[in-house]
Structure formats: structure tokens, C-alpha cells
Design a protein around this motif. Structure first.
Motif, PDB file in Angstrom:
ATOM      1  N   UNK A 160      38.215  71.324 105.495  1.00 57.87           N
ATOM      2  CA  UNK A 160      38.129  71.415 106.962  1.00 57.87           C
ATOM      3  C   UNK A 160      36.666  71.572 107.400  1.00 57.87           C
ATOM      4  N   UNK A 161      35.795  70.710 106.822  1.00 63.77           N
ATOM      5  CA  UNK A 161      34.372  70.622 107.161  1.00 63.77           C
ATOM      6  C   UNK A 161      33.582  71.890 106.803  1.00 63.77           C
ATOM      7  N   UNK A 162      34.184  72.802 106.048  1.00 59.83           N
ATOM      8  CA  UNK A 162      33.473  73.984 105.569  1.00 59.83           C
ATOM      9  C   UNK A 162      33.248  73.822 104.058  1.00 59.83           C
ATOM     10  N   UNK A 163      31.985  74.035 103.617  1.00 61.70           N
ATOM     11  CA  UNK A 163      31.686  73.827 102.206  1.00 61.70           C
ATOM     12  C   UNK A 163      32.473  74.787 101.328  1.00 61.70           C
ATOM     13  N   UNK A 164      33.159  74.198 100.337  1.00 60.41           N
ATOM     14  CA  UNK A 164      34.012  74.967  99.450  1.00 60.41           C
ATOM     15  C   UNK A 164      33.337  75.222  98.106  1.00 60.41           C
ATOM     16  N   UNK A 165      32.605  74.228  97.614  1.00 61.00           N
ATOM     17  CA  UNK A 165      31.919  74.347  96.330  1.00 61.00           C
ATOM     18  C   UNK A 165      30.668  73.468  96.362  1.00 61.00           C
ATOM     19  N   UNK A 166      29.677  73.890  95.571  1.00 56.69           N
ATOM     20  CA  UNK A 166      28.405  73.176  95.581  1.00 56.69           C
ATOM     21  C   UNK A 166      27.782  73.266  94.198  1.00 56.69           C
ATOM     22  N   UNK A 167      27.268  72.139  93.699  1.00 61.81           N
ATOM     23  CA  UNK A 167      26.618  72.093  92.390  1.00 61.81           C
ATOM     24  C   UNK A 167      25.428  71.145  92.489  1.00 61.81           C
ATOM     25  N   UNK A 168      24.214  71.663  92.261  1.00 59.17           N
ATOM     26  CA  UNK A 168      23.007  70.842  92.341  1.00 59.17           C
ATOM     27  C   UNK A 168      22.175  71.002  91.080  1.00 59.17           C
ATOM     28  N   UNK A 169      21.696  69.853  90.579  1.00 57.48           N
ATOM     29  CA  UNK A 169      20.898  69.831  89.357  1.00 57.48           C
ATOM     30  C   UNK A 169      19.600  69.090  89.641  1.00 57.48           C
ATOM     31  N   UNK A 170      18.457  69.730  89.375  1.00 57.61           N
ATOM     32  CA  UNK A 170      17.138  69.119  89.560  1.00 57.61           C
ATOM     33  C   UNK A 170      16.470  68.984  88.196  1.00 57.61           C
ATOM     34  N   UNK A 171      15.958  67.790  87.926  1.00 56.03           N
ATOM     35  CA  UNK A 171      15.345  67.515  86.636  1.00 56.03           C
ATOM     36  C   UNK A 171      14.001  66.852  86.876  1.00 56.03           C
ATOM     37  N   UNK A 172      12.998  67.169  86.038  1.00 57.99           N
ATOM     38  CA  UNK A 172      11.677  66.568  86.179  1.00 57.99           C
ATOM     39  C   UNK A 172      11.001  66.480  84.816  1.00 57.99           C
ATOM     40  N   UNK A 173      10.165  65.471  84.663  1.00 60.85           N
ATOM     41  CA  UNK A 173       9.303  65.331  83.495  1.00 60.85           C
ATOM     42  C   UNK A 173       7.986  64.734  83.972  1.00 60.85           C
ATOM     43  N   UNK A 174       6.900  65.103  83.310  1.00 61.37           N
ATOM     44  CA  UNK A 174       5.595  64.606  83.755  1.00 61.37           C
ATOM     45  C   UNK A 174       4.589  64.682  82.622  1.00 61.37           C
ATOM     46  N   UNK A 175       3.485  63.936  82.804  1.00 61.02           N
ATOM     47  CA  UNK A 175       2.339  64.016  81.914  1.00 61.02           C
ATOM     48  C   UNK A 175       1.092  63.783  82.752  1.00 61.02           C
ATOM     49  N   UNK A 176       0.092  64.623  82.529  1.00 58.50           N
ATOM     50  CA  UNK A 176      -1.187  64.524  83.231  1.00 58.50           C
ATOM     51  C   UNK A 176      -2.301  64.441  82.200  1.00 58.50           C
ATOM     52  N   UNK A 177      -3.289  63.599  82.480  1.00 55.12           N
ATOM     53  CA  UNK A 177      -4.447  63.462  81.608  1.00 55.12           C
ATOM     54  C   UNK A 177      -5.732  63.672  82.406  1.00 55.12           C
ATOM     55  N   UNK A 178      -6.645  64.436  81.832  1.00 51.98           N
ATOM     56  CA  UNK A 178      -8.007  64.577  82.347  1.00 51.98           C
ATOM     57  C   UNK A 178      -8.922  63.898  81.322  1.00 51.98           C
ATOM     58  N   UNK A 179      -9.692  62.908  81.759  1.00 52.21           N
ATOM     59  CA  UNK A 179     -10.416  62.026  80.840  1.00 52.21           C
ATOM     60  C   UNK A 179     -11.912  62.084  81.126  1.00 52.21           C
ATOM     61  N   UNK A 180     -12.691  62.155  80.050  1.00 52.80           N
ATOM     62  CA  UNK A 180     -14.157  62.092  80.160  1.00 52.80           C
ATOM     63  C   UNK A 180     -14.660  61.273  78.988  1.00 52.80           C
ATOM     64  N   UNK A 181     -15.311  60.128  79.281  1.00 49.80           N
ATOM     65  CA  UNK A 181     -15.769  59.216  78.235  1.00 49.80           C
ATOM     66  C   UNK A 181     -17.253  58.908  78.406  1.00 49.80           C
ATOM     67  N   UNK A 182     -17.931  58.789  77.262  1.00 49.48           N
ATOM     68  CA  UNK A 182     -19.346  58.404  77.237  1.00 49.48           C
ATOM     69  C   UNK A 182     -19.510  57.279  76.223  1.00 49.48           C
TER      70      UNK A 182
END
Length: 817
Positions: A387-409
Motif C-alpha cells: 500500500x505504497x509504504x516500504x516494507x523491505x529494503x536491500x541495497x548493495x554498493x560495490x566499487x573497485x579502483x586503481x590510481x597511479x602517480x607517475x614520475x619519469x625521467x
């Protein structure tokens, strides 16, 4: 600060030594070769002094350095396909640092474009110049530069339509792609269907399959060095393109005429506006939305004739969203509904700042400071309402990442006409998040339950490298001897690896022919858990650890190259043999469970690989027709103690025969026709031949803690279900499972298709060029299998093949101004 002081002292010392040596005996001419008008540097220009046998080539910044011999009268020649050759007497130069401008050949534009497309230096090295001028049939609005790479000898493509590839038996994560000197971890939009590289933004790209220069390292199989276009320093010009998949706008021009320039290009998918419009009209319960965008920006400035600085950036992102609504029951007084929402987005941000300077007549210096960030995020939410009222809720958040700091000579030092040195230092700091997840659950009126976990890892690698280049006095014998030495440190557990990569290559010149022998070692300290390249999901990147050691690759190759100038025929052929150690295989059944416990326990490590093959490339150019034929015979096998009972099995990219045929017919100055045909041995796949009753372990709870391997039983194990119930295991029903006796025990049918494209161009009175293109992908509608799935029908196991790409026509409209 100590590192900065070290390089300042090193530069000062080398420069001081150089100054002493110059006045003693040697005399060099240094300079930059640019295109007349745009002032953009030209890569790979042949610089030759006559009389004598002194040759040099311009580098990625268009710079060259060549020694003047002892002859009284000498002439220096600058030549490059598609440009007028320029010859000048040495006496004409009043400075040791010169600027050379080459003018394009004033022929029909289509002819000029075809002449300067691809420079095949050997079987190991191929350079692609101005890839935006390439014309090949494609399902996309323009030629995808990664499709050009995939068609080269020694390259095996991944799933049909994707831009992933394997080089000489390697994994897909063993290919290092550098974007203005900065590593790129994600190279595809639309589940890797379209590469992230805009051809208009690319000045040149060089593919190395072997014979790796010492300045390159970090991956086990190949290097793709992409250089971004600097922008026209004299006038404004650009491009507008519209196709079925995306639209594009590009613009370049001077900031300070003759000194500074910019180049900007942006692409945006056209699928999502159409889907938005369809959803707004139809208002469906189930919605699907997908879109992507990317843009490139490069700023270049010439400080003086000796120094320049460049800044480039890339931003790209994909967004995939699905929404569904299910009405479970609805009356005047009761309404129950279920809602599901999934949101995926992934992309790359990259920034690169480079500075290069001709320090002295013998020494050139280049520095790169860069940052790159790839991330993937997914949100899944499931809710129900009464009846338009939330009865149950399930949320899943997933993340993956890679960061590089580069210095070349990087330093290039010319000792004399016969000896040159290249040396430098690379420093990269990695930040890995293999997985980070957060879950929130609420049931009825109960409190919200939250749970989360994350894995954060940091690693640093520092490599020094050195390469000695030698040319005999008659320039028949060329030697490259050097290598890389570095240390990889995983900061979390204080684990480090010392890595050494020796390299040697010898070239013997016989007129228009040459024979090349080389040995090279490559090491790789970062890995993708989707290294097989057969998944549409983004990669999960992880560092090397105690259990997951760096991959080591050793390769030997022998090559022969020949050019018949009078007939305009070129041939490259070669043999290679490669062995790899410490390759990995991800336990895909574990899925997101890598966040729990020891994540590297979810990976099979310590594997060995073997690959060998023969490559052949043949090109013939006629007045109005270009012909190209590439063939590869190759085999590749992997071996893991934990897999296949320890026996070797075919690599996922073990496809013995690979043929690519390309034709470009310039019908007249306005019209051209391109044809491309490919044929490959079918890809190996793993298919089960026996079925067993089993429990679906990821859906049901086992009170006695039975592992998923105990889930599989012999035939007849479920005859007495009471035995399992009494042992604490609840069995709702039996599940049929396939028993996999061997890995990659079957092959898909051979893959082949024919593509055709027609382009018509017209130059308007204002100088703008309009191009209309029509392509037919898979002209004879070959039903190539994308993947295989199985079903039990009438008590028998049946296999079915799914085809995704039948005959597909595409259309594009472009305007260059």
C-alpha cells in the motif's frame, strides 16, 4: 627532495661532460622536424647525411641529433612518406639547433593519406601515423584504432566486437597502453565494444611485440605507445562526425601563433537520448539506459627552440542503469509491489605534464609527471512496498579502483656517430582497491542492518634503465644492448621483489633487407582478475604479493624484412618463442567473495605459459589500390599445478591460424572502397560432458559449514536424502551440475567474416571537407558464435551457440574544417 637534487646533479654532470667532449672533437646538428603550416612535430622522419652512411630518425617529439662527418661538402636530407624530401647543405646551417619544416605532397588527399598510414619497421615494431586518416570497414562511425591493432600479425582478438587482444600467447592484462607516457587501465566503452581513444586526437602510436626498448616496462607481452596530437599552431581546424553509436566534435588551433596550441576532442553516445525518448513515450515498467562520453585536451607551448612543455588530459565514463517494477497484487484495498534498481558507472581520469629540452648538442632530456585513476562502481537496490509504504529494503554498493602517480625521467646522449646512450628512471606509486562494498538491509519495522568491508593496498615500483645503441661505420650492423633493474615494494606487508630485465637486439642490414635477432625479458607487478579477457565486466586490478608474485616473460625472436622500392612491395616475417612464469588464473566462482579473508587466496598463481609462432606480413601498393595480407600461425599453452590435474591446456587465445586481408581501392578523387576479411581458428572453450546431482551452494544455507567443493557428489549420492538431513544439511531439491573433465577441451567453429565500406568525400568552396560513409559489417551474414550454453532436454545434454553480430549496415556523416 633528495631525488630532485639527484637529477639536477646528474643533468649538470652529463651536460658538463658533454661540453668538454664537444670542443675536443665531435660536431653535432640538433633540431626539430615539423609540418609546414601546422608546426606539429613529425615522428619517424629519416635524417640522412651524404656522402657517408649517417642516419637518424626523429623521436616522438620530432627531435633529432646527427653527427657531421669529416667530408668537406655534406648534404643533410629529411624524408617522410607523404611529404616533399628536403635537402640542405651543411654550410647553410648557421646554428647547431635548427628547425626543419616539411611540406605535404600536393596530390589528391586520398592518395596522400594512404601513403603515410602505417610504417612497419619489423615484425616486432609497427608505427601508425595519423590514425584518423585510416580507412577500414567498421561497425562504428569511424575506424577504431584498436581494430587496426587487432589485425596485425601476432595479435589474437578477444570476444567478437571487443577491443581486447592477446599478443603472442599473453593475457589481455599483459599489454601496457601508454597515453602520452601514462598507463591506461581501461581501454573500452560499451563492454569493450568501442575503444576509449578518439582517432582525431592521436598523432601516432607504436606497437611493440618484442625487441622492447629499455625505457619500456611494466607488462609481460606488449607495449602500445600512443602520442596525443599537439594541435595546429598556425590556424584553426576541426571535425564534426555523426554516426549510429556516437557523435563527435573536435577543434584545434593556436593560442599564441607559432608558439602555443591546443587540441580538444569530445565524443558522446547517441544511444541514451533515443532510449530516454522511447521511455518517455511508452512509460514501461522495465527501463534500460546506457550512455558514455569522453574528451581529450592537450595544451602545448614552445618555450624556445630547445624546450617545450605539454599538458594532456583524458576523461571518460560509461553509465548503465536499469529499473524494473513488478506489481505482485493489487485490489481496491491491497497493493503489493517490488522495485529493483541497478546503477553501474565506470571510467578513467588521466592527467599528464611533460617537459623536454635539448640540453646540449649531445644530450636531450624528457620528464613526465602524471596521474591516472580508473574506478568502477555498482549499486543494486531491491525494495518491496505494501500500500505504497516500504516494507523491505536491500541495497548493495560495490566499487573497485586503481590510481597511479607517475614520475619519469629520460635522457638521450650521443657519444659519437657510432655510439648513443639512452637511460633514465621510472617511479610509479600504485593505490589499489580490489573491492569495497557496503550493504544495507531493512525488514518490516526492524532496525536497519549495515555491513561493509574493503581492501586497500599500496605499492611502489622504481626502475632504472640503460640502453647502448651501436652502429658500425658502414651501418650494416646495429646493436641495442641494455635492460632494466628495479624494485617493487608492497607497503602493507613490507614485501618487495627485485626485478631484472635484460634486453639485446642485433640488426644486420643487406641493402633493402635486414635480419633481426632479439632477446627480451619483461616483468609485470600488477594483474587483472579478468586477465582471460573473456568477460564483459571491467577489470579488477591487484598488486603482486607474497602469494601472487610478478609475472616474468622471456622471448626470443628472429625476423627478416625486405622492401622492393621499384615495385612498392614490403614483407616482414619472423619466428618467436616465449616462456612465462607466475601467470595467474582467477577463481571466477568466488565472485565478490574476494573481499573476505585473504583475497589473494581466490587466485591461482604460479602458473607457467609457453607460446611460439610464425608471423607474415605482406603489403603492395599500386597507383589506386593498397593490398595488405597478414598471417599468423601460433600456439599457446598454460600450466597450473592446481588445474587440469597439473597438465598443460590450451590458452584461451590459442587460435593456430589467423588471416587478415585488407584492400583499399581509390576509385577516383572523391570515392573509395575498403574491404576487410578475417579468418581465425575457433576459440578454445571448456564444456562439461557429464552431469552430476549437486546442491546450489550459493543459494542455500549449510549448517554444518560444508564448502562448495563438497557440494558435488558422485552419481547416486542423493539416493537417500534423509542421510543428508540427519547430518545437518537442508536440501530443498537436487540441482544438475556439469562435471568439467578438462580445461578448454573443445573449440568453437572457425570464425570468419567480410566487411565492406564505401566513402565519398567532397571539398566545398570554403575548403571544408564533407565525408559520407556506409559500411556493411559481416557482409555474408556468417553466424559466428559469441558464446556456448547448455541445457538438459529429454534427459540429454544439448549445446547451443549464441550469435550477436549478423549482417549490420551502418552510416556516418563527417565534416572537416
Amino acid at each position: 627532495m633528495k631525488r630532485i637534487n639527484f637529477f639536477l646533479i646528474l643533468t649538470f654532470c652529463v651536460s658538463s661532460f658533454d661540453g668538454i667532449a664537444v670542443y675536443a672533437q665531435d660536431n653535432f646538428i640538433n633540431g626539430t622536424v615539423r609540418e609546414e603550416g601546422s608546426r606539429e612535430p613529425i615522428v619517424g622522419v629519416l635524417v640522412k647525411i651524404t656522402p657517408g652512411a649517417i642516419n637518424s630518425f626523429t623521436d616522438v617529439h620530432g627531435k633529432f641529433s646527427v653527427e657531421i662527418g669529416s667530408y668537406l661538402e655534406q648534404v643533410i636530407h629529411f624524408s617522410y612518406p607523404g611529404y616533399h624530401t628536403l635537402s640542405k647543405s651543411i654550410s647553410e646551417f648557421d646554428s647547431e639547433f635548427v628547425s626543419i619544416f616539411l611540406s605535404p605532397v600536393e596530390l589528391d588527399e586520398v592518395v596522400v593519406e594512404s601513403k603515410r598510414r602505417i610504417d612497419r619497421i619489423s615484425s616486432n615494431e609497427v608505427r601508425f601515423n595519423n590514425p584518423d586518416l585510416l580507412q577500414m570497414p567498421s561497425i562504428k562511425p569511424e575506424t577504431d584504432i584498436m581494430e587496426v591493432i587487432i589485425r596485425q600479425p601476432g595479435i589474437q582478438p578477444g570476444l567478437e566486437g571487443t577491443v581486447r587482444y592477446s599478443v603472442r600467447g599473453g593475457q589481455t592484462d599483459q599489454n601496457l597502453i601508454l597515453f602520452d607516457g601514462t598507463p591506461m587501465y581501461n581501454t573500452g566503452h560499451l563492454a569493450n565494444f568501442l575503444s576509449v581513444f578518439d582517432p582525431y586526437a592521436i598523432q601516432s602510436m607504436t606497437l611493440y611485440k618484442g625487441g622492447f626498448p629499455s625505457r619500456f616496462g611494466g607488462r609481460a607481452s606488449s607495449i602500445l605507445d600512443i602520442r596525443v596530437k599537439e594541435g595546429d599552431k598556425s590556424q584553426y581546424k576541426g571535425e564534426v562526425l555523426v554516426g549510429l553509436l556516437y557523435g563527435k566534435f573536435a577543434l584545434e588551433g593556436p593560442i599564441i601563433k607559432g608558439k602555443s596550441s591546443f587540441m580538444f576532442s569530445a565524443r558522446k553516445s547517441l544511444v541514451d537520448p533515443v532510449l530516454h525518448l522511447a521511455h518517455s513515450i511508452n512509460k514501461p515498467d522495465n527501463k534500460f539506459l546506457y550512455g558514455f562520453y569522453d574528451f581529450n585536451l592537450k595544451l602545448s607551448h614552445e618555450i624556445d627552440d630547445l624546450s617545450s612543455v605539454h599538458f594532456s588530459t583524458y576523461h571518460g565514463r560509461d553509465i548503465l542503469k536499469t529499473d524494473s517494477k513488478l506489481i505482485l497484487g493489487s485490489t481496491d484495498t491491497l497493493r503489493r509491489a517490488n522495485y529493483q534498481h541497478q546503477y553501474n558507472n565506470w571510467g578513467t581520469k588521466l592527467y599528464s605534464l611533460s617537459f623536454n629540452r635539448t640540453v646540449s648538442k649531445k644530450l636531450r632530456y624528457n620528464m613526465v609527471l602524471a596521474f591516472t585513476d580508473f574506478e568502477y562502481r555498482m549499486t543494486y537496490a531491491d525494495s518491496s512496498s505494501l500500500n505504497w509504504q516500504r516494507e523491505a529494503f536491500d541495497q548493495f554498493d560495490y566499487a573497485t579502483s586503481v590510481k597511479d602517480y607517475v614520475w619519469k625521467h629520460n635522457f638521450n646522449y650521443n657519444l659519437n656517430v657510432n655510439h648513443a646512450l639512452n637511460f633514465g628512471l621510472d617511479w610509479i606509486s600504485h593505490r589499489f582497491v580490489p573491492i569495497s562494498w557496503f550493504r544495507q538491509i531493512q525488514r518490516m519495522d526492524r532496525p536497519i542492518v549495515e555491513n561493509q568491508d574493503a581492501v586497500n593496498l599500496s605499492a611502489t615500483e622504481v626502475f632504472g634503465y640503460f640502453q647502448w645503441n651501436y652502429a658500425s661505420k658502414n651501418e650494416r650492423l646495429l646493436l641495442q644492448l641494455g635492460g632494466r633493474l628495479g624494485k617493487y615494494i608492497l607497503l602493507e606487508n613490507d614485501k618487495d621483489f627485485v626485478l631484472m630485465e635484460p634486453r639485446i637486439q642485433s640488426t644486420y642490414l643487406l641493402g633493402n633487407s635486414d635480419i633481426i635477432m632479439e632477446y627480451s625479458r619483461m616483468t609485470q607487478s600488477v594483474h587483472s582478475l579478468n586477465s582471460a579477457g573473456l568477460s564483459l565486466l571491467p577489470d579488477i586490478w591487484v598488486p603482486s604479493t607474497k602469494n601472487l608474485q610478478p609475472t616474468i616473460s622471456d622471448q626470443l625472436s628472429l625476423q627478416f624484412n625486405r622492401y622492393w622500392e621499384e615495385k612498392n612491395i614490403q614483407i616482414q616475417t619472423g619466428l618467436y618463442y616465449k616462456r612465462m612464469r607466475n601467470i595467474i588464473q582467477f577463481l571466477g566462482v568466488s565472485g565478490f567473495a574476494i573481499a573476505q579473508g585473504q583475497w589473494d587466496d581466490q587466485v591461482y598463481s604460479g602458473g607457467r605459459g609457453k607460446a611460439y609462432g610464425w608471423e607474415l606480413g605482406l603489403q603492395r601498393k599500386f597507383d589506386n589500390l593498397d593490398f595488405e595480407f597478414n598471417y599468423t600461425y601460433s600456439r599457446a599453452f598454460n600450466e597450473f599445478p592446481q588445474l587440469n590435474q597439473g597438465n598443460p591446456f590450451p590458452h584461451n587465445f590459442d587460435r593456430p591460424h589467423n588471416i587478415n586481408l585488407n584492400l583499399l581501392w581509390r576509385i577516383n578523387p572523391k570515392n573509395s572502397l575498403a574491404l576487410s576479411w578475417t579468418h581465425q581458428t575457433g576459440m578454445p572453450v571448456t564444456l562439461g560432458q557429464r552431469r552430476l546431482p549437486a546442491l546450489n551452494d550459493h543459494s542455500y544455507y549449510y549448517p554444518n559449514g560444508t564448502t562448495h567443493w563438497d557440494n558435488f557428489r558422485d552419481e547416486g549420492a542423493f539416493q537417500n536424502l534423509d542421510d543428508f538431513v540427519s547430518n545437518g544439511m537442508y536440501i530443498p531439491f537436487n540441482h544438475q551440475a556439469l562435471l568439467l573433465d578438462e580445461i578448454n577441451n573443445f573449440r568453437l567453429p572457425d570464425y570468419h567474416r567480410l566487411d565492406l565500406s564505401f566513402n565519398q568525400s567532397k571539398i566545398w568552396r570554403n575548403g571544408w571537407k564533407r565525408t559520407v560513409g556506409v559500411s556493411l559489417f559481416n557482409l555474408y551474414n556468417r553466424q559466428n558464435p559469441y558464446f556456448v550454453f547448455s541445457r538438459f532436454q529429454k534427459g540429454e545434454l544439448q549445446y547451443y551457440m549464441l550469435t550477436l553480430f549478423p549482417l549490420i549496415p551502418t552510416f556516418s556523416y563527417g565534416l572537416r574544417f
